[in-house]
Design an enzyme around this catalytic site. Structure first.
Site, PDB file in Angstrom:
ATOM      1  N   VAL A 156      18.820  23.000  39.635  1.00 48.75           N
ATOM      2  CA  VAL A 156      18.982  23.840  40.821  1.00 48.75           C
ATOM      3  C   VAL A 156      19.078  22.990  42.088  1.00 48.75           C
ATOM      4  O   VAL A 156      18.704  21.819  42.085  1.00 48.75           O
ATOM      5  CB  VAL A 156      17.818  24.850  40.971  1.00 48.75           C
ATOM      6  CG1 VAL A 156      17.788  25.829  39.798  1.00 48.75           C
ATOM      7  CG2 VAL A 156      16.479  24.127  41.095  1.00 48.75           C
ATOM      8  N   GLU A 157      19.579  23.619  43.151  1.00 47.16           N
ATOM      9  CA  GLU A 157      19.692  22.946  44.441  1.00 47.16           C
ATOM     10  C   GLU A 157      18.561  23.327  45.395  1.00 47.16           C
ATOM     11  O   GLU A 157      18.205  22.554  46.278  1.00 47.16           O
ATOM     12  CB  GLU A 157      21.022  23.308  45.108  1.00 47.16           C
ATOM     13  CG  GLU A 157      22.254  22.877  44.332  1.00 47.16           C
ATOM     14  CD  GLU A 157      23.534  23.391  44.954  1.00 47.16           C
ATOM     15  OE1 GLU A 157      23.447  24.176  45.932  1.00 47.16           O
ATOM     16  OE2 GLU A 157      24.622  23.020  44.474  1.00 47.16           O
ATOM     17  N   THR A 158      18.005  24.521  45.189  1.00 49.37           N
ATOM     18  CA  THR A 158      17.040  25.082  46.137  1.00 49.37           C
ATOM     19  C   THR A 158      15.833  25.645  45.412  1.00 49.37           C
ATOM     20  O   THR A 158      15.975  26.290  44.365  1.00 49.37           O
ATOM     21  CB  THR A 158      17.695  26.204  46.978  1.00 49.37           C
ATOM     22  OG1 THR A 158      18.813  25.665  47.692  1.00 49.37           O
ATOM     23  CG2 THR A 158      16.710  26.811  47.962  1.00 49.37           C
TER      24      THR A 158
ATOM     25  N   GLN B 163      21.819  28.736  41.702  1.00 53.53           N
ATOM     26  CA  GLN B 163      21.334  27.392  41.986  1.00 53.53           C
ATOM     27  C   GLN B 163      19.974  27.404  42.680  1.00 53.53           C
ATOM     28  O   GLN B 163      19.568  26.432  43.304  1.00 53.53           O
ATOM     29  CB  GLN B 163      22.349  26.645  42.858  1.00 53.53           C
ATOM     30  CG  GLN B 163      23.613  26.266  42.124  1.00 53.53           C
ATOM     31  CD  GLN B 163      23.325  25.248  41.026  1.00 53.53           C
ATOM     32  OE1 GLN B 163      22.716  24.205  41.251  1.00 53.53           O
ATOM     33  NE2 GLN B 163      23.755  25.570  39.811  1.00 53.53           N
TER      34      GLN B 163
END
Length: 366
Positions: A83-85, A304
């Protein structure tokens, strides 16, 4: 005896609109207080954004019933890299009351070092974003105000999203956080803590007046809750055409201290629900309003995002409704026994003891 004028708005809405896509909310419709096109059988039609806020928790829980049991988090690196966040709940995840949970600073530092965006979302409406920023600072955490989203802010942002008229007023059953966010958004308001000292002396023929320019009643956690506020809010919702009933959250309990659980904002919302027979528009978790707002603001794809929380019926549903990965931590209100109970139909993707497990699980996989 109090006299209350009857109104067609006493009747609860029976409409059940289909929920929109969990990854993107439709554009909000302008807010209108009057007009025949807004009425259906004596009821005020709810704008599209309101229907987003009212997404059925029961439907989400039913869908979760078919989901596999949550897996114990074993490989923290795999989750972090996927994931990004990370969206974190605060009470029971970052702190309990005014006490920081062990290992939180090091965990946040680890995630930032890997380039992850961190966002902090709380259903507690007693503080504004600026006030929460000061709490993070007091606890030794460096968190930017733009990374904080409280349900007090969500209430003001929701009113902005539906073009709530600036000449209308908001009656607040809640604390200073809601007032500050409404003021920053340019809305007129009344109520709040100042009404905490007001009392109703019942006597024959007593008639309680209320402001007919109130177009919304916002209810949040309120330590100054009293009968005056219940009656005033009830009159506004029942008798002012098109008056919105907005709840910052319906949490049953909250962490005012680290010693025990305390009755939450759901207790205050429940009182107005009982007297008006109307369901509120919930802008806090598990409504997707804040998720959609965050995704748009930061340009995030919800797949994400990993939502990390300690509550199944708010945090985990919030993530699931938004199409995110979900991680339950057992450092707050939910126990492992509750998670694994046959009566629980809400299953996160993963569970772990607390967020600092990211540190130890990472070390174990190297």
């Amino acid at each position: 005896m109090l006299q209350v004028r009857a109104s067609s708005a006493f009747l609860p809405s029976t409409s059940s609109p289909s929920p929109p896509s969990s990854s993107q909310a439709p554009a909000p419709a302008p807010f209108r207080l009057s007009g025949k096109s807004q009425r259906r059988g004596g009821l005020i039609a709810v704008p599209q954004a309101s229907r987003v806020a009212r997404r059925s928790v029961m439907a989400a829980a039913g869908a979760a019933a078919a989901a596999p049991a949550a897996a114990k988090l074993e490989d923290a690196d795999a989750l972090i890299d996927s994931v990004e966040t990370f969206i974190f709940d605060c009470d029971g995840v970052i702190w309990k009351g005014d006490k920081l949970i062990d290992g939180v600073p090091e965990t946040l530092d680890l995630l930032r070092s890997k380039g992850k965006r961190l966002v902090f979302v709380t259903n507690n409406s007693t503080k504004s974003r600026k006030q929460y920023g000061r709490k993070f600072e007091t606890l030794g955490l460096s968190v930017d105000e733009e990374e904080i989203f409280a349900s007090s802010f969500a209430a003001a942002a929701y009113l902005q999203s539906i073009d709530f008229p600036k000449d209308k007023k908001v009656y607040v059953i809640g604390e200073e956080g809601i007032l500050k966010e409404l003021e920053l958004a340019g809305f007129q308001y009344l109520g709040g803590p100042t009404d905490g000292d007001k009392k109703i002396e019942l006597k024959p023929g007593l008639y309680m007046e209320h402001d007919e320019d109130v177009g919304a009643v916002v209810v949040g956690f309120d330590r100054y809750f009293n009968y005056y506020k219940v009656q005033y809010g009830t009159l506004c919702i029942r008798e002012n055409p098109g008056c919105l009933f907005i709840a910052t959250n319906r949490d049953a309990v909250t962490h005012l201290t680290d010693a025990q659980e305390w009755a939450g904002g759901g207790a205050m919302v429940g009182a107005l629900l009982g007297s008006t027979k109307q369901e509120p528009l919930v802008v806090g978790k598990p409504s997707t309003f804040m998720m959609d707002y965050l995704a748009k603001k930061f340009g995030i794809t919800t797949s994400q995002i990993c939502m990390v929380g300690d509550r199944l019926d708010t945090d985990i549903l919030f993530g699931q409704n938004g199409g995110c990965k979900t991680l339950l931590v057992l450092s707050g209100v939910t126990s492992l026994q509750t998670l694994q109970s046959p009566d629980n139909s809400i299953q996160p993707d993963f569970y772990t003891n607390q967020i600092s497990d990211f540190l130890t699980l990472k070390a174990a996989t190297v």
